[in-house]
Design an enzyme around this catalytic site. Structure first.
Site, PDB file in Angstrom:
ATOM      1  N   SER A   1     -15.012  25.162 -28.672  1.00 23.46           N
ATOM      2  CA  SER A   1     -15.044  23.916 -29.430  1.00 23.46           C
ATOM      3  C   SER A   1     -13.956  23.966 -30.487  1.00 23.46           C
ATOM      4  CB  SER A   1     -16.410  23.764 -30.096  1.00 23.46           C
ATOM      5  OG  SER A   1     -16.315  22.878 -31.194  1.00 23.46           O
TER       6      SER A   1
ATOM      7  N   LYS B   1      -8.452   3.356   1.717  1.00 17.74           N
ATOM      8  CA  LYS B   1      -7.780   4.650   1.555  1.00 17.74           C
ATOM      9  C   LYS B   1      -7.982   5.299   0.199  1.00 17.74           C
ATOM     10  CE  LYS B   1      -4.650   2.975   4.884  1.00 17.74           C
ATOM     11  NZ  LYS B   1      -5.376   1.684   4.786  1.00 17.74           N
TER      12      LYS B   1
ATOM     13  N   GLN C   1      -7.492  -2.353   3.976  1.00 14.96           N
ATOM     14  CA  GLN C   1      -6.482  -1.552   3.285  1.00 14.96           C
ATOM     15  C   GLN C   1      -7.095  -0.843   2.067  1.00 14.96           C
ATOM     16  OE1 GLN C   1      -2.361  -2.996   3.055  1.00 14.96           O
ATOM     17  NE2 GLN C   1      -2.604  -2.997   0.838  1.00 14.96           N
TER      18      GLN C   1
ATOM     19  N   ASN D   1     -18.637  26.636 -24.092  1.00 12.00           N
ATOM     20  CA  ASN D   1     -19.254  25.506 -23.396  1.00 12.00           C
ATOM     21  C   ASN D   1     -19.061  25.562 -21.880  1.00 12.00           C
ATOM     22  OD1 ASN D   1     -20.070  24.381 -25.834  1.00 12.00           O
ATOM     23  ND2 ASN D   1     -18.132  23.286 -26.086  1.00 12.00           N
TER      24      ASN D   1
ATOM     25  N   LYS E   1     -18.905  28.389 -30.290  1.00 12.18           N
ATOM     26  CA  LYS E   1     -19.227  27.727 -29.031  1.00 12.18           C
ATOM     27  C   LYS E   1     -18.503  28.297 -27.821  1.00 12.18           C
ATOM     28  CE  LYS E   1     -20.892  23.672 -28.931  1.00 12.18           C
ATOM     29  NZ  LYS E   1     -22.171  23.251 -28.366  1.00 12.18           N
TER      30      LYS E   1
ATOM     31  N   ASN F   1      -2.720  -2.319  13.363  1.00 11.08           N
ATOM     32  CA  ASN F   1      -4.182  -2.205  13.259  1.00 11.08           C
ATOM     33  C   ASN F   1      -4.713  -0.942  13.938  1.00 11.08           C
ATOM     34  OD1 ASN F   1      -3.869  -4.607  11.997  1.00 11.08           O
ATOM     35  ND2 ASN F   1      -4.831  -5.869  13.588  1.00 11.08           N
TER      36      ASN F   1
ATOM     37  N   GLU G   1     -20.146  20.941 -16.316  1.00 14.25           N
ATOM     38  CA  GLU G   1     -20.445  19.568 -16.750  1.00 14.25           C
ATOM     39  C   GLU G   1     -19.512  18.563 -16.077  1.00 14.25           C
ATOM     40  OE1 GLU G   1     -21.013  19.302 -21.191  1.00 14.25           O
ATOM     41  OE2 GLU G   1     -20.632  21.432 -20.957  1.00 14.25           O
TER      42      GLU G   1
ATOM     43  N   TYR H   1      -9.961  -6.662  12.545  1.00 11.91           N
ATOM     44  CA  TYR H   1      -9.229  -6.157  11.385  1.00 11.91           C
ATOM     45  C   TYR H   1      -9.144  -7.252  10.336  1.00 11.91           C
ATOM     46  CZ  TYR H   1      -5.716  -4.363   8.230  1.00 11.91           C
ATOM     47  OH  TYR H   1      -5.071  -3.940   7.103  1.00 11.91           O
TER      48      TYR H   1
ATOM     49  N   SER I   1       0.834  -1.207   0.000  1.00 13.97           N
ATOM     50  CA  SER I   1       0.000   0.000   0.000  1.00 13.97           C
ATOM     51  C   SER I   1       0.868   1.255   0.000  1.00 13.97           C
ATOM     52  CB  SER I   1      -0.938   0.001   1.211  1.00 13.97           C
ATOM     53  OG  SER I   1      -0.211  -0.171   2.412  1.00 13.97           O
TER      54      SER I   1
ATOM     55  N   THR J   1     -41.000  24.728 -11.589  1.00 11.81           N
ATOM     56  CA  THR J   1     -41.138  23.350 -11.127  1.00 11.81           C
ATOM     57  C   THR J   1     -41.236  22.543 -12.415  1.00 11.81           C
ATOM     58  OG1 THR J   1     -43.549  23.418 -11.089  1.00 11.81           O
ATOM     59  CG2 THR J   1     -42.427  24.052  -9.048  1.00 11.81           C
TER      60      THR J   1
HETATM   61  N1  ARG Z   1      -1.467  -1.327   5.205  1.00 12.61           N
HETATM   62  C1  ARG Z   1      -2.389  -1.831   6.166  1.00 12.61           C
HETATM   63  C2  ARG Z   1      -3.745  -1.179   5.989  1.00 12.61           C
HETATM   64  O1  ARG Z   1      -3.810  -0.206   5.334  1.00 12.61           O
HETATM   65  C3  ARG Z   1      -1.880  -1.569   7.548  1.00 12.61           C
HETATM   66  C4  ARG Z   1      -2.395  -2.507   8.586  1.00 12.61           C
HETATM   67  C5  ARG Z   1      -1.895  -3.851   8.348  1.00 12.61           C
HETATM   68  N2  ARG Z   1      -2.221  -4.748   9.430  1.00 12.61           N
HETATM   69  C6  ARG Z   1      -2.132  -6.077   9.292  1.00 12.61           C
HETATM   70  N3  ARG Z   1      -2.447  -6.774  10.318  1.00 12.61           N
HETATM   71  N4  ARG Z   1      -1.729  -6.642   8.184  1.00 12.61           N
HETATM   72  O2  ARG Z   1      -4.751  -1.611   6.488  1.00 12.61           O
END
Ligand code: ARG
Length: 462
Positions: free
Chosen positions: A279, A327, A324, A287, A285, A112, A292, A319, A25, A157
């Site tokens: 355009s 995000k 992951q 636009n 044009k 976690n 949009e 967890y 990640s 309306t």
């Molecule tokens: N990169 C992980 C996440 O975003 C971090 C936590 C990982 N924890 C684990 N027990 N593998 O969730």
């Protein structure tokens, strides 16, 4: 096979390169570096206060973490995919800098609860930023409304002309929406600012930690109540993305009005050059691409919301690595909403209105028909009949290509003898607006009251 992992004590082989690539990640969660360092420093200082580390050890860790931040911000930090995520990249570099003591930082903590804290800090900052931008948009709309107080346009309306309204009333309708968006974000923020640190992997810890002091050190209101809840839920991200989705829906509706209003058939607005495009083939044009695109981008944010909800829906306690996936949707929603609010603020500020075209449209739409019906009711006619008589007047005016207010008195009287010369002041568009002074109506005093309320709110909304 890749090199041995920080967690690789029980493993005899490295991870397959493909798996390393699949599970990493770091390519995106490095965006959490500031929050990760802030959380780690608070954790280290708390460990020292609780006697788990010495004060000197905590100092070394905190200074080492300061150096890591400096390296990251100077672009000198080498992010390693083999180290998986932002947490292990930072901890590993810290240990290079400060030596063995670096390995004590993770005492009483798990990734976690660490990632949950980092992400909560990130979300809380994003909410603050959205609120600032939403309040700015409310201000821009209030300023525009104030400047356009005298302008009247057909309120619709079904996108059909209905009744005359002031442009200020129309613009303030959006101001109230964005104010509610702000308040929803503020409310969600209270649930975000809860520190999960101390929940450890899932069950809490045997060390004598003080989660509440970490919470206040990172600027949060309180600490978690249940360690399993603390590491497993992501409602703190879902709820803000819902707030963002609704705010995008409001932006998208405003975009739709701007798009319609900029069509020459309406000609209600003059798009600022800086906020429109031409355009490549049709020279005439201009636009409304910005509006949009913003309407289109609302879909991305709803996508993020659906993605987050789907990610958490089937997860057993506590967890799971699925988390992951929380995000990137959030980051995308954050970028999209922040940019959209900022662009809309600029576009609204620069938007010009064409009161002449609005008045022309007023005459086309018989938007004073309700006034005639009410007038007849005032003369003693039951409403249903007044409605019918007015319909006959509208039909006649339409046939003659006129507005109701352009019919001659004898023409009116042929339709209903109840109609007298006083009908013309009733049919005036300004009068129709001015009569609607009931609270929240489009009358000038009601609009003034709204403006004052919004200004009062803005002065308190940071
Ligand atoms: N990169 C992980 C996440 O975003 C971090 C936590 C990982 N924890 C684990 N027990 N593998 O969730």
């Amino acid at each position: 096979m890749t090199q041995k992992k920080m967690w690789g004590g029980r493993f005899s082989e490295g991870t397959a390169a493909l798996v390393e690539e699949y599970t990493e990640s770091i390519s995106y969660d490095r965006a959490l570096y500031r929050q990760d360092i802030k959380g780690s420093q608070a954790h280290a200082r708390m460990l020292a206060r609780q006697g788990v580390l010495s004060a000197e050890e905590a100092d070394i860790l905190c200074r080492g973490l300061d150096q890591v931040r400096t390296e990251i911000e100077a672009g000198e930090f080498v992010w390693k995919r083999g180290l998986e995520d932002v947490h292990m990249n930072i901890e590993s570099r810290l240990t290079e800098i400060v030596g063995e003591v670096g390995k004590k930082l993770h005492t009483g903590r798990s990734r976690n609860d660490q990632v949950a804290l980092d992400f909560r800090l990130y979300v809380a900052e994003a909410l603050d930023n959205w609120q600032r931008l939403a309040a700015n948009l409310v201000r821009v709309l209030a300023d525009k409304a104030e400047a356009q107080r005298e302008v009247i346009l057909p309120g619709c309306t079904h996108l059909q002309p209905a009744q005359p309204v002031s442009l200020a009333q129309h613009l303030l309708a959006y101001a109230w929406m964005f104010k509610r968006d702000f308040e929803r974000m503020a409310d969600a923020g209270r649930r975000v600012r809860v520190s999960p640190l101390g929940a450890a992997a899932l069950a809490g810890t045997t060390y004598p930690l003080d989660p509440a002091s970490v919470a206040s050190e990172v600027g949060f209101d309180s600490a978690f109540a249940n360690s399993m809840d603390a590491v497993s839920d992501r409602d703190f991200a879902v709820e803000p993305v819902f707030c963002a989705s609704l705010c995008m829906a409001h932006l998208s509706r405003l975009c739709e009005d701007i798009i319609i209003w900029s069509n020459p058939a309406f000609g209600f607005v003059k798009l600022p050059d800086a906020y429109s495009t031409g355009s490549s083939i049709m020279p005439q044009k201009k636009n409304p691409d910005v509006a949009e695109l913003m309407r289109g981008k609302s879909g991305r944010v709803y996508g993020a919301l659906t993605s987050l909800l789907t990610t958490i829906k089937g997860l057993p306690m506590t967890y799971n690595r699925d988390l992951q996936e929380d995000k990137q949707p959030f980051f995308d929603a954050d970028r999209t909403l922040s940019a959209s609010l900022e662009v809309m603020g600029g576009m609204m500020e620069a938007l010009g209105f064409n009161a002449v075209n609005m008045r022309r449209m007023l005459k086309l739409g018989f938007v004073n028909a309700t006034e005639l019906a009410d007038y007849l009711v005032g003369k003693g006619l039951p409403f249903r009949e007044a409605h019918h008589v007015t319909g006959a007047a509208v039909a006649l005016a339409e046939q003659r290509g006129l507005g109701l207010e352009d019919l001659e008195l004898p023409e009116f009287q042929a339709i209903s003898p109840l109609i007298g010369p006083d009908v013309y002041e009733v049919l005036a568009f300004e009068a129709a607006v001015a009569r609607r002074e009931a609270p929240g109506g489009t009358g000038p005093h009601s609009v003034q009251t709204q403006l004052a309320a919004l200004r009062g709110w803005l002065s308190t909304a940071r």
